[in-house]
Design an enzyme around this catalytic site. Sequence first.
Site, mmCIF file in Angstrom:
data_model
loop_
_atom_site.group_PDB
_atom_site.id
_atom_site.type_symbol
_atom_site.label_atom_id
_atom_site.label_comp_id
_atom_site.label_asym_id
_atom_site.label_seq_id
_atom_site.Cartn_x
_atom_site.Cartn_y
_atom_site.Cartn_z
ATOM 1 N N GLN A 1 44.555 0.391 -95.078
ATOM 2 C CA GLN A 1 45.006 -0.698 -95.928
ATOM 3 C C GLN A 1 43.912 -1.105 -96.906
ATOM 4 O O GLN A 1 42.756 -0.803 -96.711
ATOM 5 C CB GLN A 1 45.383 -1.918 -95.074
ATOM 6 N N ASP B 1 50.956 -13.426 -88.125
ATOM 7 C CA ASP B 1 50.493 -12.651 -89.266
ATOM 8 C C ASP B 1 51.055 -11.239 -89.189
ATOM 9 O O ASP B 1 51.399 -10.753 -88.122
ATOM 10 C CB ASP B 1 48.963 -12.654 -89.333
ATOM 11 N N GLU C 1 38.753 -8.197 -82.574
ATOM 12 C CA GLU C 1 39.663 -7.072 -82.735
ATOM 13 C C GLU C 1 38.932 -5.886 -83.342
ATOM 14 O O GLU C 1 37.997 -6.037 -84.102
ATOM 15 C CB GLU C 1 40.850 -7.489 -83.610
ATOM 16 N N SER C 2 39.433 -4.702 -82.994
ATOM 17 C CA SER C 2 38.804 -3.479 -83.497
ATOM 18 C C SER C 2 39.449 -3.044 -84.801
ATOM 19 O O SER C 2 40.631 -3.287 -85.027
ATOM 20 C CB SER C 2 38.986 -2.368 -82.465
ATOM 21 N N HIS C 3 38.678 -2.430 -85.662
ATOM 22 C CA HIS C 3 39.224 -1.721 -86.812
ATOM 23 C C HIS C 3 38.446 -0.416 -86.962
ATOM 24 O O HIS C 3 37.905 -0.115 -88.018
ATOM 25 C CB HIS C 3 39.172 -2.579 -88.079
ATOM 26 N N TYR D 1 49.866 -1.429 -75.799
ATOM 27 C CA TYR D 1 48.900 -1.414 -74.700
ATOM 28 C C TYR D 1 49.469 -0.666 -73.499
ATOM 29 O O TYR D 1 49.280 -1.054 -72.352
ATOM 30 C CB TYR D 1 48.517 -2.854 -74.290
ATOM 31 N N ASP E 1 37.543 -9.982 -75.559
ATOM 32 C CA ASP E 1 36.977 -8.638 -75.440
ATOM 33 C C ASP E 1 37.646 -7.664 -76.387
ATOM 34 O O ASP E 1 38.711 -7.916 -76.936
ATOM 35 C CB ASP E 1 37.086 -8.116 -73.997
ATOM 36 N N HIS F 1 48.316 1.141 -79.757
ATOM 37 C CA HIS F 1 47.733 0.002 -80.461
ATOM 38 C C HIS F 1 48.576 -1.259 -80.272
ATOM 39 O O HIS F 1 48.043 -2.340 -80.078
ATOM 40 C CB HIS F 1 47.614 0.346 -81.944
#
Lengths: 233, 777
Positions: free
Chosen positions: B261, B289, B114-116, B73, B534, B70
């Site tokens: 979270q 952040d 972004e992916s979650h 990469y 992407d 994550h």
Amino acid sequence: MKIAVVVFPGSNADWDALHAVRDVLGVDAEYVFHKESTLGAVDAVVVPGGFSYGDYLRAGAIARFSPIAKDLVEFAKSGGPVLGICNGFQILTELGLLPGGLTRNAHLRFECRDVWVRVEGGGPFTHALAQGTVLRLPIAHAEGRYQIDPEGLARLEANEQIALRYCSATGQVSIDAPVNPNGSVGAIAGVYNEARNVLGLMPHPERAAEAILGNTDGLRIFECLLEHLKAAA
Amino acid sequence: MTSGNSNSGGGANDTLPGAPVPFPGEPAVSREVARSFGLSDEEWDRVVFFLGRDPTYAELGVFSVMWSEHCSYKSSRVHLARLPTEGPQVVQGPGENAGAVDIGDGFCAVFKMESHNHPSYIEPYQGAATGVGGILRDVFTMGARPVASLNSLRFGRPEHPKTPHLVRGVVAGIGGYGNCIGVPTVGGEVQFDASYDGNILVNAFTVGVAESDKLFFGTADGVGNPVIYVGARTGRDGIHGATMASAEFDEDSDKKLPTVQVGDPFMEKLLLEACLEIFAANVLVGVQDMGAAGLTSSSVEMAARSGSGIELDLDKVPRRARALTPYELLLSESQERMLMVAKRGFEDEVLAICARWDLEAAVIGEVTTSGRFVCKATPGYDPLVSSPNEAAPQPVVDIPVGALADEAPKYDRPQVEPAPAPLVPEPPLDVDPSEALRALIGSPNIGSRQWIWRQYDHIVRDGTVFRPGEADAAVVRVFCEREGEPTREKLLAISVDCNGRHVQLDPRQGAAMAVAECARNIAVSGGKPLALTDCLNFGNPEVPETMWRFARAIDGLAEACRALDVPVVSGNVSLYNETEGRPILPTPTVAIVGQLRRPEDRVPLGFARPGDVVAHLGIPSRGALGGSEYWVSRAGHVGGEPVGIDLDDEARLQRALLELAQARLLASAHDVSDGGFAVALAEMCLPNGLGCQVRLPGDPSVLPVARLFSEEPTRVIVSFDPERALEVTQICEAHGVPLDHLGEVGGDELVIEAAVRVPVAELAALHHACLDRIVSD
């Protein structure tokens, strides 16, 4: 002529209100931060939408403890025009400036879409609109179900404090979904205080004030206010 | 804490007395513990090599999250280098918190996706909500005010027992966060497919606007500059979230709940407003952040970008839980936190702005020249209960920054070309086309998404020119403000796209098709595509077939981005999206930001006037059904021949569309994609309840059903005033784009030759009801 837009922590339609009043209508307008103790020399106040204090505890419940609240109440009690939109409506009921309260939508979801409302009563924000005028306005809320006890409702009706009711595109009022989007008592979308200088409404007239957004119906509410202020000046 | 002052000196790193020693109460460290943290034996050896000793427990935690897929990469970096990232329009390319593209007059659009995915499967509401929170922070960290969000969602089969719960939770979570913070969610896409049964995808996109010369970056320059922690207090939530997101799921995945979270959008709203004020005050050097891997990754990444070091005093970290260990403080993924490096002497201004917004902030460290990430903490000290004079910090972490960043593992993993997708069984073609259209228009993958977007505030900020469902792209008016100048209004067009089924059949062409469709949606709506972000969602990269697909998809993205002039400016990779060895469809989701010159250029998708000409623009259909919704829903598997794409044809089509829109010739335009020609036409009838009578384009020797439902790309349906037909023809000819007049708008039925005749009202009812069946209580 000057209009204040009060900014609480979590207000998020403050820009929408400022833009509609200042940029679209061309009226002098400014933000007033909730930590100020005075509104300053203003002729009207908009309490905008959003999630003041995260709407934690209850929508609008904590904002009334902000420093600006005292002067806001005094401004309203002295007859100054105050418009509470969405979360602003919730805050005004929590401040005791408007009767009733707002609870979770009957279907329990946040809902954002256009609705139609019928003008029921006059006041500084609706006086130039004939009773029965139908406006298309967007809503965007999770806690917009207007509630009031039967005695309170009777007083609202008797005093003609109900400003707007949800209706069909052709003006038929109904307490049933989807015409009434949130289960409000009497399909009430907006109410005045008894003195009729304070209006709270769940729909967002400030988001329906420009052709580029596909709707200018909301502008008519602000135009009423301007006429009122000009007449009073 | 300054390097070499009286409190430090000596030791290998010149900042602390001696190497870190085990912190009282923390477990012993070993190769086995490292394995349980997701580090391979080879990686453990590398850790020991870099440190010249065994790591402490906290250090092991730091390595494991920074070297997780994550954050590092490690499987994708070698391939991502092939993506085109440059162009005159690029203001900021990949490598920062978000990318930025020029929108004129010194302003830029700042965006990222972004992916979650993993957290959203475990706890859909909070997983999706914090995904939105994270991407918003990525954008406003750059100094941009967020103006719009979109999302791309994938769920398993509608009839899977978990799907309704996941859909309801994810949608409520996205709305819960975005509505509260007041950034409109203006569009997105959703697909249901069995491959996502055990691994849903939640990809969140946000775009903001900033002055191009006032962007902020994640840098930690200037020895002695203070490191300031701003925002929510640190708790135990999300510890090892990044590691969890870097592993496959198994039947015990539900037990990973504590790694998810919990979001607080109100806190983030305060953080947003405070940050924008702090940026404007010109007191910062850099900001980042605290997202995945929290305090660790934010500190390390900032130091790595600047070639500096960072030293933190963990005793000073604001916290909400008692007895937090260094390991927990460093790995917590508590949300709504920012790390700032201020100009020395300006820390009080930062703290004052935070106080105005009722935000907690604390100076917790400083920038050093050591090139090392150093943390100290006092055993047994807890600021929630201890008095300050009890603090006697000892070193707990001391790691060369490079080991955690550039020198992190990087793998060129083995690739094997998988067997081609099955060609049989083929779907039956002897069906009633009207019946087939009815089934498709109300099917979960094609029906209306109204139930979803009505739960999002899609109009806050007074900018939503096209609401969801009104055009192929979201069109948002943004206000660009610079002190001393009148506010400028600009129009952004945004689209997010991918069809993993076409990528499965041919990863290179399928990925190119995703870029092409995304850009086409912008052009169809009247905008010029500018740049792309992407979110590459794939299965386990250690499976050679998955790695092959990943590599080929990168090639396809690169080719399409070059052909259509949309450089990649930011992005995200999400691997290990598989459960018990079953991977998701390869899903390289892309989002493109484009721009309209003026409001009059915008083109809606719905037919506008009876009597308008209906025409087909682009490449005539060959009737290839591979990977289509028709094929998958009727044959029961993702199969068939890949339909492919010619990127030269696509570029010509998009240039023609843009010119037609800018000449204000089009009354409506809609691209042919999911469901094919018949579905696209039906979708154009719905907004205004206007029917049409048209001829079926394409090769007449091919069965009508195949031409009606093929998802071959590079095709658009348009409508226009018949009096403007000559101008339309001239523009199409100039660009070499085939134009085929099909019929006209009118009536209350959709009629396609003798093949299809369905009342528009019936199509509308089916279309609107599609999600209700899945999500109704």
